[in-house]
Design a protein around this motif. Sequence first.
Motif, PDB file in Angstrom:
ATOM      1  N   TYR A 147      36.722  46.114  48.153  1.00  0.00           N
ATOM      2  CA  TYR A 147      35.320  45.793  47.862  1.00  0.00           C
ATOM      3  C   TYR A 147      35.084  46.107  46.385  1.00  0.00           C
ATOM      4  O   TYR A 147      35.270  47.235  45.940  1.00  0.00           O
ATOM      5  CB  TYR A 147      34.438  46.650  48.758  1.00  0.00           C
ATOM      6  CG  TYR A 147      32.948  46.483  48.624  1.00  0.00           C
ATOM      7  CD1 TYR A 147      32.327  45.276  48.893  1.00  0.00           C
ATOM      8  CD2 TYR A 147      32.145  47.578  48.287  1.00  0.00           C
ATOM      9  CE1 TYR A 147      30.951  45.147  48.814  1.00  0.00           C
ATOM     10  CE2 TYR A 147      30.767  47.467  48.211  1.00  0.00           C
ATOM     11  CZ  TYR A 147      30.171  46.249  48.477  1.00  0.00           C
ATOM     12  OH  TYR A 147      28.810  46.131  48.410  1.00  0.00           O
ATOM     13  N   ASP A 148      34.700  45.105  45.623  1.00  0.00           N
ATOM     14  CA  ASP A 148      34.616  45.238  44.164  1.00  0.00           C
ATOM     15  C   ASP A 148      33.165  45.166  43.691  1.00  0.00           C
ATOM     16  O   ASP A 148      32.522  44.127  43.811  1.00  0.00           O
ATOM     17  CB  ASP A 148      35.441  44.126  43.503  1.00  0.00           C
ATOM     18  CG  ASP A 148      35.406  44.185  41.978  1.00  0.00           C
ATOM     19  OD1 ASP A 148      35.004  45.236  41.430  1.00  0.00           O
ATOM     20  OD2 ASP A 148      35.783  43.183  41.347  1.00  0.00           O
ATOM     21  N   ASP A 199      33.323  44.452  38.767  1.00  0.00           N
ATOM     22  CA  ASP A 199      33.859  43.292  38.040  1.00  0.00           C
ATOM     23  C   ASP A 199      35.335  43.454  37.701  1.00  0.00           C
ATOM     24  O   ASP A 199      35.802  42.987  36.651  1.00  0.00           O
ATOM     25  CB  ASP A 199      33.071  43.038  36.745  1.00  0.00           C
ATOM     26  CG  ASP A 199      31.615  42.717  36.996  1.00  0.00           C
ATOM     27  OD1 ASP A 199      31.302  42.207  38.086  1.00  0.00           O
ATOM     28  OD2 ASP A 199      30.780  42.976  36.102  1.00  0.00           O
ATOM     29  N   ALA A 247      36.720  39.898  39.667  1.00  0.00           N
ATOM     30  CA  ALA A 247      35.976  38.723  39.210  1.00  0.00           C
ATOM     31  C   ALA A 247      34.547  39.168  38.922  1.00  0.00           C
ATOM     32  O   ALA A 247      34.131  40.252  39.331  1.00  0.00           O
ATOM     33  CB  ALA A 247      35.986  37.618  40.270  1.00  0.00           C
ATOM     34  N   GLU A 248      33.818  38.354  38.214  1.00  0.00           N
ATOM     35  CA  GLU A 248      32.431  38.715  37.894  1.00  0.00           C
ATOM     36  C   GLU A 248      31.520  38.312  39.053  1.00  0.00           C
ATOM     37  O   GLU A 248      30.640  37.458  38.930  1.00  0.00           O
ATOM     38  CB  GLU A 248      32.002  38.061  36.585  1.00  0.00           C
ATOM     39  CG  GLU A 248      32.754  38.604  35.380  1.00  0.00           C
ATOM     40  CD  GLU A 248      32.282  38.004  34.071  1.00  0.00           C
ATOM     41  OE1 GLU A 248      31.324  37.207  34.092  1.00  0.00           O
ATOM     42  OE2 GLU A 248      32.866  38.340  33.030  1.00  0.00           O
ATOM     43  N   ARG A 249      31.768  38.924  40.169  1.00  0.00           N
ATOM     44  CA  ARG A 249      30.978  38.665  41.373  1.00  0.00           C
ATOM     45  C   ARG A 249      30.895  39.974  42.159  1.00  0.00           C
ATOM     46  O   ARG A 249      31.607  40.198  43.117  1.00  0.00           O
ATOM     47  CB  ARG A 249      31.640  37.564  42.209  1.00  0.00           C
ATOM     48  CG  ARG A 249      30.786  37.045  43.364  1.00  0.00           C
ATOM     49  CD  ARG A 249      31.475  35.876  44.046  1.00  0.00           C
ATOM     50  NE  ARG A 249      30.767  35.426  45.233  1.00  0.00           N
ATOM     51  CZ  ARG A 249      29.749  34.565  45.222  1.00  0.00           C
ATOM     52  NH1 ARG A 249      29.314  34.091  44.069  1.00  0.00           N
ATOM     53  NH2 ARG A 249      29.161  34.212  46.352  1.00  0.00           N
ATOM     54  N   ARG A 250      30.009  40.838  41.707  1.00  0.00           N
ATOM     55  CA  ARG A 250      29.920  42.181  42.269  1.00  0.00           C
ATOM     56  C   ARG A 250      29.551  42.136  43.750  1.00  0.00           C
ATOM     57  O   ARG A 250      28.698  41.388  44.169  1.00  0.00           O
ATOM     58  CB  ARG A 250      28.900  43.009  41.500  1.00  0.00           C
ATOM     59  CG  ARG A 250      29.324  43.270  40.069  1.00  0.00           C
ATOM     60  CD  ARG A 250      28.310  44.088  39.318  1.00  0.00           C
ATOM     61  NE  ARG A 250      28.720  44.234  37.924  1.00  0.00           N
ATOM     62  CZ  ARG A 250      27.996  44.854  37.010  1.00  0.00           C
ATOM     63  NH1 ARG A 250      26.812  45.366  37.325  1.00  0.00           N
ATOM     64  NH2 ARG A 250      28.434  44.942  35.769  1.00  0.00           N
ATOM     65  N   GLU A 287      31.857  41.456  46.083  1.00  0.00           N
ATOM     66  CA  GLU A 287      32.773  40.573  46.796  1.00  0.00           C
ATOM     67  C   GLU A 287      33.972  41.353  47.327  1.00  0.00           C
ATOM     68  O   GLU A 287      34.449  42.301  46.696  1.00  0.00           O
ATOM     69  CB  GLU A 287      33.248  39.445  45.880  1.00  0.00           C
ATOM     70  CG  GLU A 287      33.959  38.313  46.610  1.00  0.00           C
ATOM     71  CD  GLU A 287      34.063  37.077  45.735  1.00  0.00           C
ATOM     72  OE1 GLU A 287      33.325  36.110  45.985  1.00  0.00           O
ATOM     73  OE2 GLU A 287      34.892  37.098  44.796  1.00  0.00           O
ATOM     74  N   HIS A 317      37.927  41.302  48.406  1.00  0.00           N
ATOM     75  CA  HIS A 317      39.159  40.583  48.071  1.00  0.00           C
ATOM     76  C   HIS A 317      40.277  41.021  49.007  1.00  0.00           C
ATOM     77  O   HIS A 317      40.531  42.213  49.188  1.00  0.00           O
ATOM     78  CB  HIS A 317      39.549  40.851  46.614  1.00  0.00           C
ATOM     79  CG  HIS A 317      38.519  40.381  45.644  1.00  0.00           C
ATOM     80  ND1 HIS A 317      38.574  39.145  45.040  1.00  0.00           N
ATOM     81  CD2 HIS A 317      37.374  40.962  45.202  1.00  0.00           C
ATOM     82  CE1 HIS A 317      37.519  38.987  44.263  1.00  0.00           C
ATOM     83  NE2 HIS A 317      36.769  40.071  44.344  1.00  0.00           N
ATOM     84  N   GLU A 322      40.955  31.500  48.120  1.00  0.00           N
ATOM     85  CA  GLU A 322      40.236  31.914  46.914  1.00  0.00           C
ATOM     86  C   GLU A 322      39.838  33.381  46.949  1.00  0.00           C
ATOM     87  O   GLU A 322      39.444  33.940  45.927  1.00  0.00           O
ATOM     88  CB  GLU A 322      38.998  31.045  46.719  1.00  0.00           C
ATOM     89  CG  GLU A 322      39.319  29.587  46.407  1.00  0.00           C
ATOM     90  CD  GLU A 322      38.072  28.773  46.149  1.00  0.00           C
ATOM     91  OE1 GLU A 322      36.953  29.325  46.300  1.00  0.00           O
ATOM     92  OE2 GLU A 322      38.203  27.585  45.800  1.00  0.00           O
ATOM     93  N   ARG A 323      39.920  33.985  48.131  1.00  0.00           N
ATOM     94  CA  ARG A 323      39.525  35.390  48.268  1.00  0.00           C
ATOM     95  C   ARG A 323      40.737  36.324  48.242  1.00  0.00           C
ATOM     96  O   ARG A 323      40.575  37.542  48.343  1.00  0.00           O
ATOM     97  CB  ARG A 323      38.750  35.583  49.575  1.00  0.00           C
ATOM     98  CG  ARG A 323      37.537  34.675  49.694  1.00  0.00           C
ATOM     99  CD  ARG A 323      36.507  34.956  48.617  1.00  0.00           C
ATOM    100  NE  ARG A 323      35.944  36.264  48.800  1.00  0.00           N
ATOM    101  CZ  ARG A 323      34.952  36.525  49.665  1.00  0.00           C
ATOM    102  NH1 ARG A 323      34.450  35.554  50.403  1.00  0.00           N
ATOM    103  NH2 ARG A 323      34.475  37.742  49.778  1.00  0.00           N
TER     104      ARG A 323
END
Length: 226
Positions: free
Chosen positions: A182-183, A186, A189-192, A194, A196, A218-219
């Motif tokens: 869980y990010d 960033d 990716a620049e999608r806080r 999200e 992976h 994509e994940r």
Amino acid sequence: MHRTVIELLERNAAHADEFRSRFDDVQDAQHPAAVTVCCSDSRVLQDLMWGNDTPGHLFTVGNIGNRVVQRTDAGEAVSGDVLYPVEHTGTRTVVVVGHTGCGAVTATYDHLTEGLSEPAGIEHCVGLLAPRLEAGVEALPDDLSRTEAVNHLVEYNVDRQVEFLRESDDVPDDVTVVGVVYDFQDVYAERRGEVHVVNVDGETDVGTLRDEHPEVDERVDRLWTY
């Protein structure tokens, strides 16, 4: 009463109003689709990260370091709070959820590299993580910053927790074990916020995972292949 508790109770009143009828189907039993093993870090929104608002859908376990291991008189075993839904509610998917900037991984890294000590309760948790992260610390690339090293070890820790589940005789072979990160920093990716995918049933190669799971390709991502 402390103001924080008052505010929590006020929010709970709104929750009870909204959810009053959502417990009708789970009054007497639960059959969650997955058990998630999350870090108890306050920034890890354990149900909201999945958009979950359905009672009975997820069996959520939280502890520092998203550990699946506990010590017993007979030695190390799969933690009972992780094993319970697998053993008793028919759950056949386990998701181990690490997160960027993990404090437990940081404490373990500092313990392994600098010999820092913690209070007894934290020391116990670090003691469960340290044997699994030690080889990872030794294998880290030399040019990483401390922050980067920790985030690499977050993945490594997820891998080790997945490995422990898959190798345990207590976890049936038909249980799928997925490792994710869980990010909210960033890092990937620049999608806080999200999630992976970094590991599926022990497979960690990004290309292989994307080929085997094209519906979520994509994940799938990793910082580190070791």
